[in-house]
Design an enzyme around this catalytic site. Structure first.
Site, mmCIF file in Angstrom:
data_model
loop_
_atom_site.group_PDB
_atom_site.id
_atom_site.type_symbol
_atom_site.label_atom_id
_atom_site.label_comp_id
_atom_site.label_asym_id
_atom_site.label_seq_id
_atom_site.Cartn_x
_atom_site.Cartn_y
_atom_site.Cartn_z
ATOM 1 C CG ASP A 17 5.383 4.092 6.477
ATOM 2 O OD1 ASP A 17 5.191 3.092 5.748
ATOM 3 O OD2 ASP A 17 5.182 4.082 7.706
ATOM 4 C CG PHE A 74 3.744 -1.753 9.822
ATOM 5 C CD1 PHE A 74 3.649 -0.704 10.741
ATOM 6 C CD2 PHE A 74 2.817 -2.769 9.896
ATOM 7 C CE1 PHE A 74 2.655 -0.689 11.713
ATOM 8 C CE2 PHE A 74 1.818 -2.764 10.861
ATOM 9 C CZ PHE A 74 1.726 -1.718 11.761
ATOM 10 C CG HIS A 75 4.685 -0.601 3.343
ATOM 11 N ND1 HIS A 75 3.522 -0.483 2.589
ATOM 12 C CD2 HIS A 75 4.664 -1.848 3.880
ATOM 13 C CE1 HIS A 75 2.837 -1.617 2.676
ATOM 14 N NE2 HIS A 75 3.507 -2.461 3.451
ATOM 15 N N PRO A 76 8.401 1.771 5.709
ATOM 16 C CG PRO A 76 9.799 1.481 7.562
ATOM 17 C CD PRO A 76 8.505 0.996 6.954
#
Length: 543
Positions: A298, A478-480
């Protein structure tokens, strides 16, 4: 639960998010197949979804958001970090900040070099060009007639965003008029996914047209609880909806598009994953795959917040008169602040002159909500003064976390074990980034309008203090991704280069969980690109 009902289709697509909408839409529009799309959340009917700046109202709304939280993160002072994920038609593309950022060529060349043929920049760029209807028009770098609208906001950005772009150039960074062009390097204005003043989600681009076709059936409020296997083949799924249990069979394939958290959770609930942890929960291991849930990545973000001498979006969005003014403008013209994201400017820069490619992302927001009440993303209730923020987000984190099944109950959230700042390399790059923010703030353009650095404040100067501030205030952007990564070795990856789950027939994963490495920048565009590539594979193999 009532008795189990049964059904049969050609393809089952689990999850209607950024990739799932693309896959289901393309399969249905092909016209040869019956497609069932299962979505745990509701239809995308809320007006807050379609109003671009309305994503602030979805940020803590459990009706459309899974609202995950990590386990305490050692590298961030043991804090629990919020992880919003879309639980609605369109998935996270219906609740995100709409920034369209494709990554850079070296990202995908690295994917291919890890043993994933067909994922180099040439192939990926071709997919991007097919999906885009870009405001800059069709070119070597962009598509002009695809289903996804991409808007250039450079003429509509807030005046403070122009000041930031000037400051970036004064700090030595080149102006880049297209942050999705031949190179992402430099400072400029972010492109966003909107059309006609409304959000352009993946659902609007692909699902809405496909819903007119009889080939597609969409079931909402449908939680898939198990992938059904016969030997080494996935033959269907079981799902719960409205108090009833349903079993549906797939004549061709089951396609998982739940994202980096939900996809590994469903695999493990179905007995597909690391053996010992599943047995410890009383789950029969149907297919051992140790990498399911591993390699979670992330992007960490860190803000500096300023009081401004010039008006900011705070002055438009906080007072009643300002709300009325921007609301009327939007109603009459579908333009103005309500038609945009607050992430208006930024860019990609190198941490050091000898870095092989840009490795730090910059964000500029002409808004601040530093005093927001915890649990509220106060885009429409910002600080009571003129303020703005600048942020850094290292592009290539080396820390790795995991998604771990916490319970055999499909309604229980899995554990999100994030490991931000675990490595010295990640700490080093983050510190370089905050020094960049200080240099930007000291440029003539920004120094002239900054009344005060509110966070971290001028007293925070030493390296140890700056790192402590990152640990205390850093958050996920918020980039898992990466929790079912693509690769040739079943011992260390989950899917092959055509996104087929290693060792099982009839089961494919098409979402951001397959990223071998997180891309440079926001991940919504790469997830849609993966959806396009996954649909290509499915349709090619169905001939």
């Amino acid at each position: 639960m009532s008795g189990v009902s049964e059904d049969e289709v050609d393809y089952i697509v689990v999850g209607s998010g950024s990739a799932g909408s693309v896959v289901a839409g393309r399969l249905a529009m092909d016209g040869r197949f019956r497609v069932l799309l299962l979505e745990a959340g509701p239809r995308d009917r809320s007006p807050w979804i379609h109003l671009p700046i309305g994503y602030g109202m979805s940020f803590y709304n459990p009706r459309v958001n899974w609202m995950y939280r990590t386990e305490p993160v050692p590298g961030l002072d043991g804090r629990v970090i919020y992880q919003p994920r879309g639980k609605v038609i369109g998935g996270s593309s219906s609740i995100n900040a709409m920034v369209y950022s494709r990554g850079q060529p070296s990202d995908f060349e690295a994917w291919a070099a890890m043993g994933n043929p067909g994922w180099g920049w040439d192939e990926v760029l071709a997919a991007y060009r097919r999906i885009e209807s870009h405001a800059l028009g069709g070119s070597r770098w962009h598509g002009g007639s695809g289903p996804l609208a991409v808007k250039d906001i450079s003429r509509e950005a807030h005046p403070l965003a122009h000041v930031f772009v000037d400051a970036g150039q004064q700090a030595g960074h080149a102006f880049n008029p297209d942050l999705n062009g031949g190179s992402i390097e430099g400072v400029g204005y972010y492109q966003i996914n909107t059309k006609g003043g409304f959000r352009m989600s993946a659902a609007r681009g692909w699902l809405w047209p496909a819903m007119r076709a009889r080939a597609l059936r969409v079931e909402t409020g449908a939680l898939v609880t198990r992938i059904d296997l016969e030997g080494r083949r996935a033959v269907g799924v079981t799902y719960e909806q409205g108090g009833a249990t349903h079993a549906v069979r797939a004549r061709r394939e089951v396609v998982l598009c739940g994202g980096a958290i939900n996809t590994p959770q469903l695999l493990m609930l179905s007995g597909i994953g690391p053996g010992e942890p599943l047995r410890a929960l009383g789950i029969q291991v149907r297919h051992a795959l140790p990498a399911v849930g591993a390699h979670l990545q992330d992007h960490l973000c860190h803000d500096h917040v300023y009081r401004s001498r010039l008006p900011s979006l705070n002055d438009d969005l906080l007072p009643l008169a300002g709300k009325i003014r921007v609301g009327l403008r939007y109603l009459m013209t579908r333009s103005g602040p309500l038609a945009l994201s607050v992430n208006q400017a930024g860019g990609f820069v190198r941490s050091t002159p000898d870095a092989p490619q840009p490795d730090i992302q910059l964000y500029f927001s002409p808004l601040s909500y530093e005093r927001a009440v915890p649990g509220v993303r106060a885009l429409m209730k910002p600080d009571a003064f003129s303020g703005f923020s600048m942020s850094i987000s290292p592009c290539n984190p080396t820390s790795r976390g995991a998604i771990v099944l916490a319970s055999p109950d499909p309604y229980a959230a899995p554990e999100v074990r994030a490991r931000y700042l675990d490595t010295e390399e990640d700490q080093r790059v983050a510190l370089i980034g905050v020094h960049m923010l200080r240099r930007l703030a000291a440029t003539p353009a920004l120094a002239a309008i900054i009344a005060q650095e509110i966070k971290p404040g001028p007293e925070c100067m030493e390296e140890a203090d700056l790192l402590a501030d990152i640990r205390a205030r850093g958050y996920s952007v918020f980039h898992p991704c990466g929790s079912c990564r693509m690769g040739p070795d079943p011992a260390s990856s989950v899917v092959d280069a055509r996104l087929r789950v290693h060792g099982l027939a009839g089961l494919r994963i098409v979402d951001a969980s397959i990223f071998p490495l997180v891309t440079s920048g926001n991940t919504n565009a790469p997830a849609m690109m993966v959806g396009e590539r996954g649909a290509d594979f499915l349709l090619e193999e169905a001939r």
